[in-house]
Write an enzyme that holds these catalytic residues in place. Structure first.
Site, PDB file in Angstrom:
ATOM      1  N   ASP A 171     103.854  63.894  64.977  1.00  7.82           N
ATOM      2  CA  ASP A 171     105.253  63.998  65.384  1.00  7.82           C
ATOM      3  C   ASP A 171     106.072  62.895  64.711  1.00  7.82           C
ATOM      4  OD1 ASP A 171     107.155  63.693  68.490  1.00  7.82           O
ATOM      5  OD2 ASP A 171     107.490  64.953  66.736  1.00  7.82           O
ATOM      6  N   ASN A 172     107.392  63.091  64.625  1.00  6.14           N
ATOM      7  CA  ASN A 172     108.339  62.044  64.224  1.00  6.14           C
ATOM      8  C   ASN A 172     108.195  61.523  62.801  1.00  6.14           C
ATOM      9  OD1 ASN A 172     107.367  61.038  67.371  1.00  6.14           O
ATOM     10  ND2 ASN A 172     109.419  61.857  67.003  1.00  6.14           N
TER      11      ASN A 172
ATOM     12  N   LYS B  95     104.300  54.520  66.026  1.00  4.21           N
ATOM     13  CA  LYS B  95     104.368  55.069  64.660  1.00  4.21           C
ATOM     14  C   LYS B  95     103.590  54.217  63.668  1.00  4.21           C
ATOM     15  CE  LYS B  95     106.591  57.752  67.089  1.00  4.21           C
ATOM     16  NZ  LYS B  95     105.725  58.747  67.779  1.00  4.21           N
TER      17      LYS B  95
ATOM     18  N   GLU C  71     113.888  65.719  69.615  1.00  5.78           N
ATOM     19  CA  GLU C  71     113.950  66.290  70.964  1.00  5.78           C
ATOM     20  C   GLU C  71     115.313  66.077  71.616  1.00  5.78           C
ATOM     21  OE1 GLU C  71     111.539  64.321  69.826  1.00  5.78           O
ATOM     22  OE2 GLU C  71     111.010  62.718  71.181  1.00  5.78           O
TER      23      GLU C  71
ATOM     24  N   ASP D 220     101.159  61.176  68.287  1.00  8.69           N
ATOM     25  CA  ASP D 220     102.522  60.970  68.801  1.00  8.69           C
ATOM     26  C   ASP D 220     102.630  59.660  69.562  1.00  8.69           C
ATOM     27  OD1 ASP D 220     104.745  62.753  71.117  1.00  8.69           O
ATOM     28  OD2 ASP D 220     105.186  61.519  69.351  1.00  8.69           O
TER      29      ASP D 220
HETATM   30  O1  LIG Z   1     108.415  55.730  69.795  1.00 10.02           O
HETATM   31  C1  LIG Z   1     108.096  56.884  70.029  1.00 10.02           C
HETATM   32  N1  LIG Z   1     106.889  57.214  70.546  1.00 10.02           N
HETATM   33  C2  LIG Z   1     105.957  56.159  70.867  1.00 10.02           C
HETATM   34  C3  LIG Z   1     105.012  56.687  71.899  1.00 10.02           C
HETATM   35  C4  LIG Z   1     104.158  55.892  72.496  1.00 10.02           C
HETATM   36  C5  LIG Z   1     103.257  56.373  73.563  1.00 10.02           C
HETATM   37  O2  LIG Z   1     101.909  56.220  73.104  1.00 10.02           O
HETATM   38  C6  LIG Z   1     101.233  55.370  74.019  1.00 10.02           C
HETATM   39  N2  LIG Z   1     100.144  54.694  73.301  1.00 10.02           N
HETATM   40  C7  LIG Z   1      98.873  55.135  73.521  1.00 10.02           C
HETATM   41  C8  LIG Z   1      97.810  54.538  72.862  1.00 10.02           C
HETATM   42  C9  LIG Z   1      98.039  53.465  71.990  1.00 10.02           C
HETATM   43  O3  LIG Z   1      97.069  52.905  71.401  1.00 10.02           O
HETATM   44  C10 LIG Z   1      99.367  53.046  71.784  1.00 10.02           C
HETATM   45  C11 LIG Z   1     100.420  53.663  72.447  1.00 10.02           C
HETATM   46  C12 LIG Z   1     102.303  54.500  74.628  1.00 10.02           C
HETATM   47  O4  LIG Z   1     101.869  53.884  75.827  1.00 10.02           O
HETATM   48  C13 LIG Z   1     103.393  55.526  74.838  1.00 10.02           C
HETATM   49  O5  LIG Z   1     103.136  56.339  75.960  1.00 10.02           O
HETATM   50  C14 LIG Z   1     109.070  57.985  69.828  1.00 10.02           C
HETATM   51  C15 LIG Z   1     110.412  57.631  69.646  1.00 10.02           C
HETATM   52  C16 LIG Z   1     111.359  58.631  69.467  1.00 10.02           C
HETATM   53  N3  LIG Z   1     112.712  58.254  69.265  1.00 10.02           N
HETATM   54  O6  LIG Z   1     113.589  59.137  69.048  1.00 10.02           O
HETATM   55  O7  LIG Z   1     113.018  57.031  69.320  1.00 10.02           O
HETATM   56  C17 LIG Z   1     111.023  59.988  69.475  1.00 10.02           C
HETATM   57  C18 LIG Z   1     109.683  60.333  69.657  1.00 10.02           C
HETATM   58  O8  LIG Z   1     109.298  61.650  69.665  1.00 10.02           O
HETATM   59  C19 LIG Z   1     108.704  59.340  69.818  1.00 10.02           C
HETATM   60  O9  LIG Z   1     107.393  59.757  69.949  1.00 10.02           O
HETATM   61 MG   LIG Z   2     107.190  61.810  69.415  1.00  6.05          MG
END
Ligand SMILES: O=C(NC/C=C/[C@H]1O[C@@H](n2ccc(=O)cc2)[C@H](O)[C@@H]1O)c1cc([N+](=O)[O-])cc(O)c1O
Ligand SMILES: [Mg+2]
Length: 214
Positions: A169-170, A144, A199, A141
């Site tokens: 997820d997603n 992406k 969500e 999660d």
């Molecule tokens: O963009 C989304 N998620 C990106 C999550 C990113 C997380 O993963 C971490 N990370 C940790 C380790 C890494 O290597 C890289 C990032 C980042 O620091 C952040 O905490 C998203 C967007 C929507 N949306 O509706 O827009 C809905 C969702 O459920 C989502 O998950």
């Molecule tokens: Mg998500």
């Protein structure tokens, strides 16, 4: 500067959750994100699917990619047996700081280890650093575009065993098209799509469950 969204969520949880009660922590985050401001937690509807997959898998070792505020960490952690371990990777130190407090408030800190850094850097180190043999469940999660490269890295690091479950997820919104194309066409996985809602909104989204066949 104003405090961040994760810090606003933490303040709300501190005020409204019961310390040691993981369910009340998840409920408080859902109440805040439904009623005050949206945040990218897996949320209630997809959270129920996550709960079912965790319970059915009954994992000893779980890896989560993308901790954010720790909402899914708490949802997963509260379903694990006492001797099970949940490793969660978060690259933003400010998010990790909030998540650590939320996980502790839920009373789950003995089962959860937050690693601060990028997944691409930390996944290859898991076996050595954390004395992990293989993973029973991986919840994906984070960014992406990292879903696919990190899955390949998990394969190459020998962290998957026959029966390991990947739950992403997603897969619809925001979407992870390269990951979905790879995993659904690979003879090394058996995949299943669970349709749900994004969500806190009335938009379609869903989870992809893939079992590694070895
Ligand atoms: O963009 C989304 N998620 C990106 C999550 C990113 C997380 O993963 C971490 N990370 C940790 C380790 C890494 O290597 C890289 C990032 C980042 O620091 C952040 O905490 C998203 C967007 C929507 N949306 O509706 O827009 C809905 C969702 O459920 C989502 O998950
Ligand atoms: Mg998500």
């Amino acid at each position: 500067t104003r405090i961040s969204r994760p810090e606003r969520i933490l303040a709300y949880v501190k005020k409204h959750a019961v310390p040691g009660d993981a369910e009340s922590v998840a409920n408080a985050i859902d109440a805040y994100c439904s009623g005050v401001e949206w945040a990218m937690n897996i949320g209630i509807d997809k959270g129920k699917i996550l709960d079912r997959v965790v319970s059915e898998t009954d994992p000893d070792t779980v890896l989560e990619l993308g901790t954010y505020c720790g909402y899914s960490t708490v949802r997963i952690g509260k379903l694990l047996r006492p001797e099970a371990r949940l490793i969660t990777i978060e690259m933003n130190p400010d998010y990790a700081k909030v998540a650590k407090q939320i996980i502790a408030l839920a009373g789950l800190d003995s089962k959860v280890e937050i690693l601060v850094g990028s997944s691409s850097e930390l996944i290859p180190q898991l076996k050595k650093k954390l004395d992990i043999k293989t993973l029973d469940l991986v919840f994906i999660d984070h960014w992406k575009e990292c879903y696919l490269p990190d899955t390949r890295c998990l394969e190459e690091s020998g962290l998957l065993h026959k029966g390991t479950v990947l739950l992403a997820d997603n897969v619809v919104c925001p979407g992870a098209p390269e990951y979905v194309k790879y995993i659904r066409n690979s003879s090394r996985y058996r995949s299943e799509y669970f349709s749900s809602r994004l969500e806190y909104l009335q938009v379609e989204d869903g989870l992809e469950k893939s079992v590694f066949l070895g």
